[in-house]
Motif scaffolding. Structure first.
Motif, PDB file in Angstrom:
ATOM      1  N   ARG A  37       1.054  -1.289   0.136  1.00  0.00           N
ATOM      2  CA  ARG A  37       0.116   0.025  -0.008  1.00  0.00           C
ATOM      3  C   ARG A  37       0.900   1.031   0.000  1.00  0.00           C
ATOM      4  N   THR A  38       0.511   2.157  -0.936  1.00  0.00           N
ATOM      5  CA  THR A  38       1.357   3.348  -1.025  1.00  0.00           C
ATOM      6  C   THR A  38       0.271   4.627  -0.789  1.00  0.00           C
ATOM      7  N   SER A  39       0.885   5.863  -0.551  1.00  0.00           N
ATOM      8  CA  SER A  39      -0.075   6.714  -0.385  1.00  0.00           C
ATOM      9  C   SER A  39      -1.110   6.898  -1.639  1.00  0.00           C
ATOM     10  N   SER A  40      -0.807   6.493  -2.651  1.00  0.00           N
ATOM     11  CA  SER A  40      -1.420   6.715  -3.882  1.00  0.00           C
ATOM     12  C   SER A  40      -2.668   5.155  -4.026  1.00  0.00           C
ATOM     13  N   GLY A  41      -2.215   4.552  -3.328  1.00  0.00           N
ATOM     14  CA  GLY A  41      -3.038   3.261  -3.667  1.00  0.00           C
ATOM     15  C   GLY A  41      -2.361   1.950  -3.433  1.00  0.00           C
ATOM     16  N   LEU A  42      -2.988   0.903  -3.996  1.00  0.00           N
ATOM     17  CA  LEU A  42      -2.361  -0.462  -3.841  1.00  0.00           C
ATOM     18  C   LEU A  42      -1.703  -1.062  -4.924  1.00  0.00           C
ATOM     19  N   ILE A  43      -0.530  -1.896  -4.665  1.00  0.00           N
ATOM     20  CA  ILE A  43       0.003  -2.474  -5.810  1.00  0.00           C
ATOM     21  C   ILE A  43       0.282  -3.899  -5.679  1.00  0.00           C
ATOM     22  N   ALA A  44       0.222  -4.597  -6.762  1.00  0.00           N
ATOM     23  CA  ALA A  44       0.267  -6.063  -6.446  1.00  0.00           C
ATOM     24  C   ALA A  44       1.147  -6.575  -7.573  1.00  0.00           C
ATOM     25  N   PHE A  45       1.928  -7.639  -7.020  1.00  0.00           N
ATOM     26  CA  PHE A  45       3.134  -8.361  -7.767  1.00  0.00           C
ATOM     27  C   PHE A  45       2.951  -9.779  -7.561  1.00  0.00           C
ATOM     28  N   ASP A  46       3.180 -10.866  -8.716  1.00  0.00           N
ATOM     29  CA  ASP A  46       3.305 -12.122  -8.482  1.00  0.00           C
ATOM     30  C   ASP A  46       4.417 -12.566  -7.628  1.00  0.00           C
ATOM     31  N   THR A  47       4.387 -13.684  -7.105  1.00  0.00           N
ATOM     32  CA  THR A  47       5.510 -14.134  -5.893  1.00  0.00           C
ATOM     33  C   THR A  47       6.469 -15.138  -6.734  1.00  0.00           C
ATOM     34  N   THR A  48       6.226 -15.298  -7.951  1.00  0.00           N
ATOM     35  CA  THR A  48       6.933 -16.164  -8.789  1.00  0.00           C
ATOM     36  C   THR A  48       8.267 -15.400  -9.110  1.00  0.00           C
ATOM     37  N   GLY A  96       8.496  -3.895  -8.350  1.00  0.00           N
ATOM     38  CA  GLY A  96       8.681  -5.198  -8.669  1.00  0.00           C
ATOM     39  C   GLY A  96       9.912  -5.628  -9.650  1.00  0.00           C
ATOM     40  N   SER A  97      10.749  -4.717  -9.807  1.00  0.00           N
ATOM     41  CA  SER A  97      12.086  -4.813 -10.394  1.00  0.00           C
ATOM     42  C   SER A  97      12.984  -5.412  -9.665  1.00  0.00           C
ATOM     43  N   PRO A  98      13.771  -6.220 -10.201  1.00  0.00           N
ATOM     44  CA  PRO A  98      15.153  -6.856  -9.524  1.00  0.00           C
ATOM     45  C   PRO A  98      16.009  -6.002  -8.979  1.00  0.00           C
ATOM     46  N   THR A  99      16.650  -6.025  -7.861  1.00  0.00           N
ATOM     47  CA  THR A  99      17.508  -5.177  -7.274  1.00  0.00           C
ATOM     48  C   THR A  99      18.940  -6.158  -7.011  1.00  0.00           C
ATOM     49  N   ALA A 100      18.578  -7.281  -6.826  1.00  0.00           N
ATOM     50  CA  ALA A 100      19.855  -8.201  -6.733  1.00  0.00           C
ATOM     51  C   ALA A 100      19.804  -9.421  -7.174  1.00  0.00           C
ATOM     52  N   GLY A 101      20.852 -10.325  -7.343  1.00  0.00           N
ATOM     53  CA  GLY A 101      20.685 -11.590  -7.832  1.00  0.00           C
ATOM     54  C   GLY A 101      20.591 -11.941  -9.282  1.00  0.00           C
ATOM     55  N   PRO A 102      20.224 -12.799  -9.613  1.00  0.00           N
ATOM     56  CA  PRO A 102      20.541 -13.400 -10.845  1.00  0.00           C
ATOM     57  C   PRO A 102      19.009 -12.869 -11.889  1.00  0.00           C
ATOM     58  N   ALA A 103      18.033 -12.912 -11.206  1.00  0.00           N
ATOM     59  CA  ALA A 103      16.957 -12.284 -11.786  1.00  0.00           C
ATOM     60  C   ALA A 103      16.989 -11.134 -12.688  1.00  0.00           C
ATOM     61  N   LEU A 104      16.509 -10.766 -13.796  1.00  0.00           N
ATOM     62  CA  LEU A 104      16.765  -9.623 -14.933  1.00  0.00           C
ATOM     63  C   LEU A 104      15.399  -8.993 -15.121  1.00  0.00           C
ATOM     64  N   THR A 105      14.573  -9.560 -14.943  1.00  0.00           N
ATOM     65  CA  THR A 105      13.348  -8.942 -15.331  1.00  0.00           C
ATOM     66  C   THR A 105      12.041  -8.574 -14.062  1.00  0.00           C
ATOM     67  N   LYS A 106      11.342  -7.747 -14.270  1.00  0.00           N
ATOM     68  CA  LYS A 106      10.219  -7.425 -13.169  1.00  0.00           C
ATOM     69  C   LYS A 106       9.366  -8.623 -12.839  1.00  0.00           C
ATOM     70  N   LEU A 107       8.860  -8.555 -11.610  1.00  0.00           N
ATOM     71  CA  LEU A 107       7.762  -9.464 -11.300  1.00  0.00           C
ATOM     72  C   LEU A 107       6.597  -8.982 -11.967  1.00  0.00           C
ATOM     73  N   LYS A 108       5.709 -10.235 -12.349  1.00  0.00           N
ATOM     74  CA  LYS A 108       4.447  -9.678 -12.934  1.00  0.00           C
ATOM     75  C   LYS A 108       3.435  -8.926 -12.097  1.00  0.00           C
ATOM     76  N   SER A 109       2.839  -7.922 -12.777  1.00  0.00           N
ATOM     77  CA  SER A 109       1.679  -6.974 -11.980  1.00  0.00           C
ATOM     78  C   SER A 109       0.495  -7.543 -12.152  1.00  0.00           C
ATOM     79  N   TYR A 110      -0.348  -6.972 -11.265  1.00  0.00           N
ATOM     80  CA  TYR A 110      -1.754  -7.249 -11.392  1.00  0.00           C
ATOM     81  C   TYR A 110      -2.570  -5.948 -11.146  1.00  0.00           C
ATOM     82  N   GLU A 111      -3.670  -6.005 -11.657  1.00  0.00           N
ATOM     83  CA  GLU A 111      -4.682  -4.721 -11.179  1.00  0.00           C
ATOM     84  C   GLU A 111      -5.203  -5.321 -10.047  1.00  0.00           C
TER      85      GLU A 111
END
Ligand code: FES
Length: 190
Positions: free
Chosen positions: A120-131, A160-175
């Motif tokens: 939850r941010t000041s502007s609303g909710l954000i959702a990402f996949d946990t995969t 949802g962006s990777p900040t460390a480790g081998p992952a290179l792409t963002k997590l999948k986001s949801y409405e």
């Protein structure tokens, strides 16, 4: 004189018939009947032995009808079984839980069939996949860091962006939205 003539003719006929039997062959079977009632099939006719005077002869014969060849009836092909129609998978609203469980600036993993990272941010909710986008492991919070236990990839729960480790792409986001005090994501149901 006439008698002599007829004898000569008859002798001639006998001689010719002996020499050319086919010319005088009877129209019936050439085989001699031996028993009354005996039957024989010859040139498409069925002959029966009958008595003519004291002699056994073949009757006129009966034409044997041509065999009716039966065309194989086509076996009806089984009608395609009515397989249950597969319902198209449609995305729908999935209520994850109480909206009041997450305050502004907080992140939480919520599960309903599958898991989502909700922030939850000041502007609303954000959702990402946990995969994890590296190799599909499930990410989780370790302290306040969103981290993958498999190879150590880390993700920013706000972007949802990777900040460390081998992952290179963002997590999948949801409405995601709040509906009647519930956090609701728009996803395919499980
Ligand atoms: S699967 Fe997540 S870091 Fe490799």
């Amino acid at each position: 004189m006439n008698t002599r003539r007829s004898v000569v003719i008859s002798l001639g006929i006998s001689l010719i018939s002996a020499l050319i039997p086919s010319a005088f062959a009877a129209t019936g079977p050439t085989l001699k009947p031996t028993k009354l009632g005996q039957t024989i099939v010859w040139r498409g006719k069925k002959y029966t032995c009958i008595k003519q005077g004291k002699k056994l002869v073949w009757d006129k014969g009966v034409l044997i009808p041509a065999k009716v060849t039966q065309t194989p009836t086509s076996t009806p092909s089984p009608s395609p079984s009515s397989s249950p129609t597969k319902k198209p998978l449609v995305m729908e609203d999935i209520a994850l839980g109480s909206a009041s469980s997450i305050s502004v600036g907080e992140s939480k993993i919520m599960t309903k069939g599958k898991s989502y990272v909700i922030t939850r941010t000041s502007s609303g909710l954000i959702a990402f996949d946990t995969t994890c986008t590296h190799n599909g492991c499930g990410i989780d919070f370790k302290a306040k860091t969103l981290i993958c236990p498999c190879h150590g990839a880390e993700f920013d729960p706000l972007t949802g962006s990777p900040t460390a480790g081998p992952a290179l792409t963002k997590l999948k986001s949801y409405e995601v939205k709040e509906v009647d005090g519930q956090i609701v994501v728009f996803d395919y149901p499980w």
